[in-house]
Structure formats: C-alpha cells, structure tokens
Design a protein around this motif. Structure first.
Motif, PDB file in Angstrom:
ATOM      1  N   VAL A 155       0.838  -1.203   0.000  1.00 29.80           N
ATOM      2  CA  VAL A 155       0.000   0.000   0.000  1.00 29.80           C
ATOM      3  C   VAL A 155       0.869   1.247   0.000  1.00 29.80           C
ATOM      4  N   SER A 156       0.355   2.296  -0.648  1.00 25.43           N
ATOM      5  CA  SER A 156       1.113   3.548  -0.749  1.00 25.43           C
ATOM      6  C   SER A 156       0.803   4.446   0.444  1.00 25.43           C
ATOM      7  N   ARG A 157       1.521   5.533   0.528  1.00 25.79           N
ATOM      8  CA  ARG A 157       1.254   6.544   1.556  1.00 25.79           C
ATOM      9  C   ARG A 157      -0.139   7.138   1.315  1.00 25.79           C
ATOM     10  N   PRO A 158      -0.914   7.394   2.392  1.00 25.91           N
ATOM     11  CA  PRO A 158      -2.228   8.035   2.193  1.00 25.91           C
ATOM     12  C   PRO A 158      -2.068   9.435   1.589  1.00 25.91           C
ATOM     13  N   ARG A 159      -2.923   9.753   0.611  1.00 25.70           N
ATOM     14  CA  ARG A 159      -2.914  11.093  -0.006  1.00 25.70           C
ATOM     15  C   ARG A 159      -4.285  11.707   0.196  1.00 25.70           C
ATOM     16  N   VAL A 160      -4.346  13.039   0.314  1.00 24.98           N
ATOM     17  CA  VAL A 160      -5.676  13.637   0.478  1.00 24.98           C
ATOM     18  C   VAL A 160      -6.342  13.801  -0.881  1.00 24.98           C
ATOM     19  N   VAL A 161      -7.673  13.777  -0.870  1.00 28.60           N
ATOM     20  CA  VAL A 161      -8.449  13.945  -2.097  1.00 28.60           C
ATOM     21  C   VAL A 161      -8.704  15.441  -2.279  1.00 28.60           C
ATOM     22  N   LEU A 162      -8.069  16.024  -3.294  1.00 29.48           N
ATOM     23  CA  LEU A 162      -8.230  17.468  -3.547  1.00 29.48           C
ATOM     24  C   LEU A 162      -9.424  17.716  -4.458  1.00 29.48           C
ATOM     25  N   ALA A 186     -15.344  28.063  -9.443  1.00 28.50           N
ATOM     26  CA  ALA A 186     -15.358  29.504  -9.729  1.00 28.50           C
ATOM     27  C   ALA A 186     -13.955  30.034 -10.039  1.00 28.50           C
ATOM     28  N   THR A 187     -12.965  29.669  -9.203  1.00 25.53           N
ATOM     29  CA  THR A 187     -11.631  30.265  -9.341  1.00 25.53           C
ATOM     30  C   THR A 187     -10.613  29.331 -10.005  1.00 25.53           C
ATOM     31  N   GLY A 188     -10.914  28.019 -10.040  1.00 23.92           N
ATOM     32  CA  GLY A 188      -9.951  27.062 -10.609  1.00 23.92           C
ATOM     33  C   GLY A 188      -8.847  26.692  -9.632  1.00 23.92           C
ATOM     34  N   ALA A 189      -8.916  27.251  -8.380  1.00 27.17           N
ATOM     35  CA  ALA A 189      -7.885  26.940  -7.383  1.00 27.17           C
ATOM     36  C   ALA A 189      -8.153  25.576  -6.751  1.00 27.17           C
ATOM     37  N   TRP A 190      -7.090  24.920  -6.251  1.00 24.31           N
ATOM     38  CA  TRP A 190      -7.253  23.626  -5.589  1.00 24.31           C
ATOM     39  C   TRP A 190      -7.714  23.816  -4.152  1.00 24.31           C
ATOM     40  N   LEU A 191      -8.669  22.974  -3.737  1.00 23.48           N
ATOM     41  CA  LEU A 191      -9.158  22.997  -2.360  1.00 23.48           C
ATOM     42  C   LEU A 191      -8.778  21.680  -1.695  1.00 23.48           C
ATOM     43  N   PRO A 249      -9.029  26.549   0.623  1.00 21.00           N
ATOM     44  CA  PRO A 249      -7.901  26.658  -0.320  1.00 21.00           C
ATOM     45  C   PRO A 249      -6.650  25.934   0.190  1.00 21.00           C
ATOM     46  N   TYR A 250      -5.890  25.358  -0.736  1.00 20.25           N
ATOM     47  CA  TYR A 250      -4.679  24.584  -0.440  1.00 20.25           C
ATOM     48  C   TYR A 250      -3.713  25.424   0.393  1.00 20.25           C
TER      49      TYR A 250
END
Length: 608
Positions: free
Chosen positions: A381-388, A393-398, A475-476
């Motif tokens: 198993v890989s390292r856990p990653r968060v689901v972005l 509206a802005t195209g920014a990653w949350l 926001p990230y």
C-alpha cells in the motif's frame, strides 16, 4: 404499533456497548444463567481489540408490552457513512456522555447529524462512579454543544438520566437511588421516544446497512416506511434518482429479537428488518412494491478525504506468508467491501495491478488493510494522499480541513501548538478543561494530520487525547514539511546478521531484528542524515584463528523501532510502500533496484 426505534450515540469508550449489554440482560432477553460475552455488540475482532464500534448493529428488547429496537452507531468520524443512514431509521436517540470527559468531537459529529434529522435526544451521563466525575459541569457542556449545533427549543429541553452502565443502574439524580437497575431508562424511552411514523401506501424501505451472507447472499437492513412485506413477494429497487436497478423476489425476512435474527412470515411498517433475495440493490436505494415509481429521499453522504493505492505484492518474499496474493483476489475483495461501505470508493488505477481506494480517513483504510491481512491477503500500500477538489469559480485547488480537539496537560501544550502550526493548522480556541489540562481546538489540513497521532503521544508522554472531525474544504495551504531523515536500504537478499547490524548502529536506528528476512530495496532502518543510504546487513564476522575473549562474542543491539501498520503508513514517503502480509509489516522502496530509483528521481526532477 407498540414499538420504539432508538439509536445510541456516544464517543469512543464512553460505555455505549456496555450499556446495551445491561439493557439486554435486564429486559430478560438473556436467561439468568446464560453465558454472555462482554460487549456483545462488538462482534468484529478488531472492534474488540481497539474498543471501538466500526459497523452499525441492531438489537431488540421487549419491555412491558413494547418492542424496543436499539441501533448501535459508530462513534468514529471515519465511519460516518454508517451514521447518517442509521439515524434515518430511528425516532429517538440516547446521547451517552462520560461524566468526567464530557462531550467529545465524535459525540458532536453524530449528535449534529441526529439534530439535523429532527431527533429529540435523551441525555445519559454515564460513569458517575468515576473518582473524577463532574456530572453538573458535563450537563452544561452538553447543553452548550446542542445550542452550538442549532438545536431547536424542543431538542434543548432534553430529559437527563445519570448512572453507571458497568454497575447496571440509572436514576434521575447522580446520587441514585441505585436499586432500580435500568428501569428508569426503559420507562423514559417509552415516554419520550415517539412510536415509528408510518406512511400510507404499498411496501417501501430505504437500504441502510448492507452485508454479504454465505447462505442468503446480499442482506439489506432498513426500516419499513410504508406497507408490509412477506417472503416470496415481488419487489423492485430504485436508485436515488428514480432509475430501476433490479426486480426480484424476497427470499427471507429477518428481524432482530435480542441479538439473534429471527425469520418472520410478515413484517409491517415501522419495524427494522433485514431482507434477502436481491443481487444488485444497495445502501441508499429504495426497495419497494412494483407499483411504486418515486424513490424515498436518501441522506447525502460526506465525501471521502483520503486515498491510497492497494498494489499487488511484488517483493521477492511475495506469496511466502499469505495465500491471497493475485490482483484479481485483491480487486474482488475491495469491490465487495465498497458494496457494503458507502464511505469507501474503489476504482481501478491506470496500472492494472493496483486499485485506488478512497475513504474518510487513514484509520478507516488502516482497519480495512488490517482486516484483509487477517483474512490471508498479501498486498503493498502507498502513503495516504488527500483527495483534492477544484474550485469551479476560481480554478484553485481545495483541500479537506478537519476540526481537531486536543486535550493535553498544560506543561506539554507548547510543543503541541508548535507542531500543529508546522502542519499548517490554525488555532481557534484554547481553554482550561480542569485538572491542569488545556483543551486546544484547531482547523488543520487532513494531510498535515497523517501520522501525527503517534508523534503527539511521544511529545506529551502519552497524556494527550486527540479527536478529529471533517470540517470542510478550503484553499490549499501550501507545502508541509515531511519526514526529515532518509532511510537505510538493504542492498542484498538474505537474513539480517546481528554483527552487521551492530557495526551499522551509528548510521541510525534499525527497524528489523537479527534473523529477519530482508531483500534488495527493503527499508531496514532510519538514516541519521537526510539522504537514503544502501547498506549490507548480511555481512558476517570474518572468521580468523585469533581467539578473543567471550566479551567480544555477545553483540548487544539497541532495540529496533517497532512499526505498527498506522505508524508505517504515516512514516513512508511517496516513493515508498508498506508491504503487508498476515505475519509481517515491511517498509520498502517502490522501485527495488537502485538504478530504477535514480531514473525515477531524474524524471521527477525533469517534470518539476
């Protein structure tokens, strides 16, 4: 209809499952001399070991002439997928709170869901026999919590009982009387919880809990909203948007009587039953008479926030400890899990030998991995990653943010605040919680919390209690400092030699013991510096004819770092994997060959 449906809501370890045991015993469900396991409702081995409830379960008791269906809800936010659906099956809720600890975030998580669906709670202050019990303050904290969760006037006017589930008594005052057993609680449930509301019309029911049974196939548990059902009756299944999923016949209807399931000849609206005979219908679908066209409204489910890759174990030791190793077996097992667990999402990765599994948190995924290894699976198993998520509206990653509550001794609060700020957390509140302890509240990105639990316990000498709750997307927050040290990697395959380990001790602490099987590319220790280092852990002592004193023979090694599954998942970096088998947990590099690792690093730098 003489029936009541009640959910029990409580934080992990506040005594919920013990309370259910006592209700079953005192209602005459068990015979006087019947041997009953403690914590009867924690049926899963992992639940018993960890003392937490993972799967929702139901039981039923008869009090006077009324049948009380009791549903035990998971207290941990990672299993929230279960919680939301269960609360739609019941008409009342017992909120069980520890008389010393007071309401904690997981209580808050389930209570907020219960208030939202309009349930009127009964508050039970448990463990009043504890020496540090503070029932009066705890009641005020519960009231403040309900008010903060926008409870209605009616919900704020809640009845209160005090008692000790372990000692088997409840009373209107925390001083007692203690001789009435659980009777005050039974009577209060009959008075305060309304009978189930029944709608007019043909048979309709929402699927709430799904399980696979080797004899009956898929079993769906839910509460019948309207109509009645008999075995061999024709039904159809509608999805939440009204599409027809399947048509079929009911082969068996099971109802809870005590902890047992009893077959019924007919079940009526209001009762909580399990039905068998359908092959595709799942949780949140409407099971109904063929004449029904509109589905019942189902509760939306919070999104998964953490994902991991489950990969076929391709290490040189693959297949030596487990009997379920192929990608097909792993894929089928994960898809079966996803069928019954709505908080889990399973998709095939681009690489055919891997599956992407997303869930509510690393605890939920770690429990799935632990369950699989006990069933004989081997996997990496890989390292856990968060689901972005992308902001439309802005195209920014949350990224997902959690509310984190840490109870800690005052002397350790400084290091906690410092570590949380390094993990991009924002402090919301800091207040004394009695006994020289502070309660710290943060909003922290989920990815910053991966693996923090172990570090927190080390920093606070095991005295801190951390609780987490999904708060929302924001926001990230930018890069978070990961592991600072490199690792020690074995450059050959064989068995680790004590002499070689002794000679390499100055390079860093080991994670293995002498005699353990190692292979090329396997992580055997932590380097004292930032870079990774390949070492020869198999090198024995040169034999010469020069005799030495016996002092030289006994090699004394520093005890190794013990890697539990959760610790290993938090420790690894993106280019590393955890190899999980029924007997071992090993850390390894994704690419076992050193040249392949260099090539992968170069291509990553080129992209960056």
């Amino acid at each position: 209809m003489n029936m009541r449906n009640v959910a029990i809501i409580a934080h992990v370890d506040h005594g919920k499952t013990t309370l259910v045991d006592k209700l079953l015993q005192q209602s005459g469900t068990f015979r006087e001399n019947q041997k009953v396991t403690d914590r009867a409702m924690d049926s899963n081995d992992l639940e018993r070991e960890r003392g937490i409830t993972i799967l929702a379960k139901a039981a039923s008791v008869q009090w006077k002439d009324v049948r009380i269906n009791i549903v035990d809800t998971p207290g941990h936010a990672d299993f929230g997928g279960e919680v939301e659906r269960i609360l739609n099956m019941v008409d009342g809720a017992l909120v069980l709170v520890d008389a010393a600890e007071g309401p904690l975030p997981q209580t808050k998580f389930v209570v907020s869901k219960a208030l939202k669906v309009g349930l009127k709670p009964i508050v039970v202050i448990n463990k009043v026999d504890r020496p540090d019990a503070r029932p009066v303050e705890v009641i005020n904290e519960v009231f403040d919590l309900f008010a903060a969760l926008d409870a209605s006037e009616e919900q704020l006017d809640f009845p209160i009982l005090y008692g000790s589930a372990k000692q088997g008594w409840m009373a209107a005052s925390y001083e007692g009387p203690k001789d009435q057993g659980m009777e005050p609680l039974f009577d209060l449930i009959l008075r305060h919880v309304p009978p189930p509301t029944v709608e007019e019309g043909p048979f309709r029911m929402i699927g709430t809990i799904l399980e696979a049974n080797p004899y009956l196939g898929r079993i769906i548990t839910g509460r019948i909203t309207s109509g009645s059902i008999k075995p061999n009756q024709a039904v159809k299944v509608l999805s939440a948007d009204g599409k027809l999923i399947e048509q079929g016949r009911i082969t068996k209807i099971l109802a809870f009587r005590g902890l047992e399931r009893t077959p019924l000849e007919e079940a009526e609206a209001g009762d909580i039953v399990a039905i068998a005979g359908l092959t595709k219908g799942t949780v949140a679908d409407t099971f109904c008479d063929p004449s029904v066209d509109t589905p019942l409204k189902a509760q939306p489910i919070d999104p998964p926030t953490v994902s991991m890759s489950f990969i076929v174990n391709n290490s040189p030791l693959a297949g030596t400890e487990g009997d379920k190793v192929t990608s097909r077996m792993i894929r089928d097992r994960l898809l079966r899990e996803a069928e019954g667990n709505v908080a889990l999402r399973v998709v095939e990765a681009d690489d055919k030998d891997a599956m992407e599994v997303s869930g509510r948190g690393e605890l939920q995924l770690a429990i799935l991995i632990e369950t699989m290894r006990r069933e004989g699976f081997e996997l990496s198993v890989s390292r856990p990653r968060v689901v972005l998520k992308k902001d439309e509206a802005t195209g920014a990653w949350l990224e997902p943010i959690e509310e984190v509550v840490i109870d800690v001794d005052e002397e350790h609060s400084g290091v906690v605040v410092q570590k949380m700020s390094e993990r991009k957390a924002e402090m919301i509140e800091m207040r004394p919680s009695g006994g020289n302890r502070l309660r710290l509240v943060f909003y922290a990105p989920t990815r910053g919390l991966i693996g923090y639990q172990g570090e927190l316990l080390t920093d606070t000498r095991g005295t801190a209690i951390m609780n987490r709750l999904f708060h929302g997307y924001a926001p990230y927050k930018g890069d978070i400092q990961g592991r600072r040290n490199g690792v020690l990697i074995s450059n050959d395959q064989g068995e680790a030699v004590a002499y070689a380990m002794f000679k390499l001790e100055d390079r860093g602490p080991m994670m293995i013991e002498p005699g353990w099987k190692v292979y090329k590319g396997m992580i055997v220790g932590e380097h004292t510096r930032e870079n990774d280092l390949e070492i020869n852990i198999l090198k024995g002592k040169q034999l010469t004819n020069i005799r030495t004193t016996s002092k030289d023979e006994a090699v004394r090694l520093t005890p190794p770092i013990r890697m539990t599954l959760e610790k290993a998942l938090a420790y690894i970096e993106d280019d590393e994997l955890v190899e999980v088998t029924p007997k071992s947990i090993r850390l390894r590099k994704k690419f076992l060959d050193a040249n392949e690792r260099k090539r992968a690093e170069k291509s990553k730098e080129a992209v960056a």
